[in-house]
Write an enzyme that holds these catalytic residues in place. Structure first.
Site, short mmCIF file in Angstrom:
data_model
loop_
_atom_site.label_atom_id
_atom_site.label_comp_id
_atom_site.label_asym_id
_atom_site.label_seq_id
_atom_site.Cartn_x
_atom_site.Cartn_y
_atom_site.Cartn_z
N SER A 60 136.30 55.99 -52.40
CA SER A 60 134.85 55.77 -52.33
C SER A 60 134.23 55.84 -53.72
CB SER A 60 134.20 56.84 -51.46
OG SER A 60 134.89 56.98 -50.27
N GLN B 296 137.06 57.49 -43.99
CA GLN B 296 137.56 58.72 -43.34
C GLN B 296 136.55 59.44 -42.46
OE1 GLN B 296 139.89 61.15 -46.07
NE2 GLN B 296 140.51 59.33 -47.17
N VAL C 128 148.91 56.69 -61.65
CA VAL C 128 148.82 57.36 -62.95
C VAL C 128 149.74 58.59 -62.91
CG1 VAL C 128 147.30 58.62 -64.54
CG2 VAL C 128 146.49 56.55 -63.40
N CYS D 74 134.70 67.25 -46.74
CA CYS D 74 133.72 67.47 -45.68
C CYS D 74 133.93 68.83 -44.99
CB CYS D 74 133.73 66.36 -44.64
SG CYS D 74 132.31 66.55 -43.53
N ASP E 119 135.89 63.99 -55.10
CA ASP E 119 136.65 65.15 -54.63
C ASP E 119 137.49 65.80 -55.73
OD1 ASP E 119 135.56 64.47 -52.25
OD2 ASP E 119 137.43 63.87 -51.26
N LYS F 145 132.57 68.60 -50.80
CA LYS F 145 133.19 67.32 -51.19
C LYS F 145 133.01 66.31 -50.06
CE LYS F 145 136.70 69.67 -53.97
NZ LYS F 145 136.18 69.33 -55.29
N THR F 146 132.03 65.42 -50.21
CA THR F 146 131.75 64.43 -49.16
C THR F 146 131.50 63.06 -49.77
OG1 THR F 146 129.36 64.75 -49.22
CG2 THR F 146 130.59 66.20 -47.76
N ALA G 64 128.92 61.36 -49.03
CA ALA G 64 127.47 61.34 -49.32
C ALA G 64 127.21 61.90 -50.72
CB ALA G 64 126.73 62.17 -48.28
N CYS H 54 126.37 66.49 -44.66
CA CYS H 54 127.42 66.64 -43.67
C CYS H 54 126.84 66.33 -42.29
CB CYS H 54 127.96 68.07 -43.73
SG CYS H 54 129.38 68.29 -42.68
#
Lengths: 180, 399
Positions: free
Chosen positions: B16, B48, B83, B166, B300, B308-309, B311, B343
């Site tokens: 994302s 997800q 990587v 999330c 994230d 960690k979302t 949004a 969330c």
């Protein structure tokens, strides 16, 4: 003084260069003279000039701006940062819609979602319509008169009882409201 | 000899965050088209947030999957490679296929890594005999299978002792399961336990109040500070460790929904980009790396003290791009990220609490009504609207 200058090697070099360039300078002066003559001739040719200006006037008249337009242009320039902001938002919205228009998977997703919400309602409506249709067919096929005994029997049916109770309550409420 | 390629901007990760940033860069600066590369070894991209609903039987998992190639913005080169090493001092990185990429600016958006091995016995157990997890495309079906075939017994839902993507997701699936068990008429013969390594149901008090009401109403038992350390699939037992007392307890289960431990990707953890915890060490406001001023971290994999979302990424991406362009043009980095995250807490098949808050855990809500209440409208938004906005808005750099 003049002779002193002439003895300066830099001045001597400049004179040499100028002398070498004299033929070219002559040609340029002659060409300029010819151009001047042509220009003078044109300026004297009033008829041609009038014709030319009339044509230019006709062609450009639609571009001539009044003071009002110029003022508006400056006002618009002042508002430009705000307008750019709105145009950017509009551009984003248009790009989003364009992307959605091309995105078959998202369209399918929305359609499937809508169907899922509509399905229970439409199945209920379909069921109701089927019940009414069947009742209509049966009623049309039955010409027997409804006797008093039949009516008594019908009144015992819970659905009829519920409807009657609702009708009774409705009449009571209506009566109370009309008194007020 | 290794192949060497130079790009003005290299983005690591096409999740994302990576795609949003790439799309925004080429939208903002036409000059940079062809100068941006995005490196990711995956061939598929997943939405997800839908997996909660997939696990609850309210959506199909195929709806969450798209070919990555279809999402790469025009003007951006996708390098299908992984990587392996960063050399930030030399402005270079190396990949698994032996290439070396040099760059002027780097954006690290590599996401996080699920640590299936972090719980003993989990890797082999997940996906069968009642052990399920919404946290991978290949295991999410097992959750719905376990829920719909439940005949009563003990259902345990876990939350690990690590940052997770999330923070609300471990409990959302539990609320859906509760509702479905009632539909199956097995709720009376079952016990639902929320075993969490955290100390409360949710970090933000406004939303925690609502969720505690939901838990009471649904008669769910909460056991906090409990960390899952082992799954014994053959005897259907889960071993938990109390984080305060270090005591271990063995509980029987019929369903065990596991939120696995998560960690920073190894190639970040082992690099000089990482902080002590292994996450990309960035300034929490400008998102620029604390030691390497031409490197940004987003999403994230960054050590941002917020949930960690996706949004959160939606708000981080414009900050990264504005500051990156400012850096290129020699201007000060003025864009600031305030820690916003969101969330959508699904509390049933048609109910949702839309939590939105910042670094200070203060609610910063979008809609003009109290979002801490459970609402059908918000459920509809999550189910129907957000996926569309994700594919066509966020990943296109539009919102």
């Amino acid at each position: 003084m003049f002779l002193e200058d002439l003895s300066d090697p830099e001045v001597q070099e400049a004179i040499t260069v100028l002398i070498r360039k004299l033929p070219k300078i002559k040609d340029t002066v002659l060409a300029a003279e010819e151009g001047l003559e042509v220009a003078t001739s044109i300026l004297r040719d009033q008829e041609s000039l009038r014709y030319l200006f009339e044509r230019v006037d006709g062609q450009l008249s639609r571009f001539f701006v009044e003071k009002e337009s110029i003022d508006a242009l400056f006002t618009l320039l002042e508002k430009m940062p705000k307008l750019v902001k709105y145009v950017s938002v509009l551009e984003q919205a248009a790009d989003f819609l364009e992307s959605l228009g091309k995105d078959k998977q998202s369209q399918q997703y929305v359609l499937a979602g809508m169907k899922a919400y509509i399905a229970p309602v439409s199945s209920q409506v379909e069921h109701g319509v089927a019940v009414i249709r069947e009742a209509k067919v049966r009623a049309e096929g039955n010409s027997e008169p409804v006797s008093v005994f039949r009516l008594f029997k019908l009144m015992k049916d819970p659905t009829v009882q519920k409807t009657l109770r609702f009708t009774q309550s409705l009449l009571e409420v209506l009566a109370e409201k009309s008194k007020k | 000899m290794a192949k060497q390629v130079h790009y003005s901007i290299v983005i690591v990760g096409a999740g994302s965050a990576g795609i949003s940033v790439a799309a925004r860069i080429v939208r903002a600066s036409k000059r940079l088209k062809g100068q941006v590369a995005i490196i990711d070894p995956a061939s598929k991209h997943y939405y997800q947030p839908l997996w909660t609903l997939v696990g609850g039987g309210a959506a199909k998992k195929e709806e969450s999957e798209r070919d990555l190639s279809s999402l790469i913005p025009a003007g951006v080169d996708w390098i299908c490679d992984a990587v392996t090493m960063f050399q930030p001092e030399q402005h270079k990185l190396s990949t698994e296929q032996g290439s070396i990429f040099s760059y002027d600016y780097l954006v690290v958006a590599a996401g996080l890594q699920i640590d299936w091995d972090g719980v003993k016995g989990l890797k082999d157990a997940v996906g069968k005999n009642g052990v399920c997890s919404n946290y991978a495309y290949h295991t999410v079906d097992s959750t719905w299978e376990a829920i719909r075939s439940f005949k009563g017994g003990t259902a345990i839902f876990t939350h690990p002792n690590t940052p997770v993507k999330c923070g609300g997701a471990p409990q959302k699936i539990m609320y859906l399961a509760d509702e479905y068990f009632r539909k199956l008429q097995v709720r009376n013969q079952s016990e639902i336990i929320f075993a969490s390594a955290k100390g409360s149901i949710f970090d933000v008090p406004t939303y925690a109040n609502t969720l505690n009401d939901v838990i009471r109403r649904k008669n769910i038992e909460t056991r906090y500070k409990q960390n899952l350390i082992e799954v014994r699939a053959d005897t259907k037992e889960a071993v938990f460790e109390n984080l305060d007392t270090k005591e271990q307890a063995v509980w029987k289960y019929d369903i065990l929904h596991v939120t696995p431990p998560m960690k920073a990707p190894d190639f970040i953890k082992n690099s000089t980009l990482a902080d002590a915890g292994g996450w990309v060490d960035v300034d929490p406001y400008t998102l620029v790396h604390k030691r390497f001023p031409t490197i940004f971290g987003i999403g994230d994999c960054a050590n941002l003290p917020t949930s960690k979302t996706g949004a959160a990424i939606r708000k981080q991406a414009p900050v990264v791009v504005k500051n990156l362009l400012a850096l290129i043009n020699g201007y000060p980095l003025e864009a600031k990220y305030d820690g916003y995250t969101s969330c959508p807490l699904v509390t049933g098949y048609n109910k949702l609490v839309l939590a939105e808050f910042d670094y200070n855990q203060m609610p910063c809500e979008t809609f003009p009504f109290d979002q801490s209440e459970e609402r059908f409208s918000m459920y509809l938004m999550k189910r129907e609207l957000l996926p569309i906005l994700y594919w066509n808005g966020m990943l296109k750099g539009l919102m």
